[in-house]
Design an enzyme around this catalytic site. Sequence first.
Site, PDB file in Angstrom:
ATOM      1  N   MET A  90       0.692  -1.090   0.186  1.00 36.01           N
ATOM      2  CA  MET A  90      -0.162   0.000   0.068  1.00 36.01           C
ATOM      3  C   MET A  90       0.897   1.273   0.000  1.00 36.01           C
ATOM      4  O   MET A  90       0.459   2.537   0.484  1.00 36.01           O
ATOM      5  CB  MET A  90      -0.852  -0.068   1.021  1.00 36.01           C
ATOM      6  CG  MET A  90      -2.009  -0.958   1.370  1.00 36.01           C
ATOM      7  SD  MET A  90      -3.104  -1.049  -0.211  1.00 36.01           S
ATOM      8  CE  MET A  90      -4.028   0.314   0.120  1.00 36.01           C
ATOM      9  N   HIS A 109      -3.426  -5.679  -9.574  1.00 33.98           N
ATOM     10  CA  HIS A 109      -4.419  -4.890  -9.319  1.00 33.98           C
ATOM     11  C   HIS A 109      -5.858  -5.521  -9.582  1.00 33.98           C
ATOM     12  O   HIS A 109      -6.004  -6.223 -10.481  1.00 33.98           O
ATOM     13  CB  HIS A 109      -4.324  -3.626 -10.334  1.00 33.98           C
ATOM     14  CG  HIS A 109      -5.523  -2.681 -10.037  1.00 33.98           C
ATOM     15  ND1 HIS A 109      -5.449  -1.925  -8.824  1.00 33.98           N
ATOM     16  CD2 HIS A 109      -6.646  -2.208 -10.605  1.00 33.98           C
ATOM     17  CE1 HIS A 109      -6.374  -0.998  -9.030  1.00 33.98           C
ATOM     18  NE2 HIS A 109      -7.162  -1.239 -10.079  1.00 33.98           N
TER      19      HIS A 109
HETATM   20  C1  GRF Z   1      -5.431  -7.600  -3.444  1.00 31.19           C
HETATM   21  O1  GRF Z   1      -6.710  -7.535  -3.985  1.00 31.19           O
HETATM   22  C2  GRF Z   1      -4.754  -7.073  -4.514  1.00 31.19           C
HETATM   23  O2  GRF Z   1      -4.849  -6.916  -5.936  1.00 31.19           O
HETATM   24  C3  GRF Z   1      -4.464  -5.558  -4.088  1.00 31.19           C
HETATM   25  O3  GRF Z   1      -4.589  -5.743  -2.751  1.00 31.19           O
HETATM   26  C4  GRF Z   1      -5.259  -6.855  -2.363  1.00 31.19           C
HETATM   27  C5  GRF Z   1      -4.285  -7.419  -1.429  1.00 31.19           C
HETATM   28  O4  GRF Z   1      -4.717  -8.760  -0.731  1.00 31.19           O
HETATM   29  N1  GRF Z   1      -3.519  -4.725  -4.653  1.00 31.19           N
HETATM   30  P1  GRF Z   1      -3.747  -9.561  -0.102  1.00 31.19           P
HETATM   31  O5  GRF Z   1      -2.972  -8.859   1.062  1.00 31.19           O
HETATM   32  O6  GRF Z   1      -2.993 -10.272  -1.086  1.00 31.19           O
HETATM   33  O7  GRF Z   1      -4.493 -10.736   0.478  1.00 31.19           O
END
Ligand code: GRF
Length: 214
Positions: A90, A109
């Site tokens: 993030m 994404h």
């Molecule tokens: C996923 O939906 C990914 O595409 C997005 O953030 C989410 C992360 O989920 N960028 P996780 O931490 O892999 O469970």
Amino acid sequence: MTRLAVFISGRGSNLQALIDARARGELAGEIGVVVSSRTGAPGLERAQEAGLRHRVVDAADYASREDFDAELDNVANQAGCGLICLAGFMRILTPGFADAWRNRLVNIHPALLPAFPGTACHRRVLESGVMITGCTVHFVRPALDAGPIIAQAAVPVLPGDDERSLADRVLVAEHRLYPMALNLVLQGRVRVIGERVVVDAPVRPGDMLVNPAP
Ligand code: GRF
């Protein structure tokens, strides 16, 4: 064998999909290090359980974005990684970092880019009324959720969907698509030509996804 650095910030379910694909022999690379931008991210436990090297690199501990990114670069290099996979990471990386790892930095994404970049994309998908969404694996460029597309999977939007149900359905597709797309990269079957990807893979037209079904 190429080593991957997987960057996470939270739950780490995509990290788990990569760990599982590796265990099944479906990932032609090994995970060299998992880096979390948050202390206590549940994904760190997944790394721990899988016996993977893992580190927290918290932006709050660095004076600038450049310093933060320099540490990320160090950690990936020290672990001997040749490819970085963002999996729910993030933080927005600096253009310098994206350039240094050009075509060696991949993101997933949860929408069909270039539509619906950014956060809260499922809400915007629902508001827009599109009937098919999905997920995209792409090389990272400095602009948000931009860069040559490696692979996409389509997922129907169903009547009665809310953000949660749609996100859950897209996530199932993410868990299949990410290892598959990374494997193509790891096998050297992905070339970037003029900011578009050419994949050396058999063409399989398959069924079209029609939603609502006729
Ligand atoms: C996923 O939906 C990914 O595409 C997005 O953030 C989410 C992360 O989920 N960028 P996780 O931490 O892999 O469970």
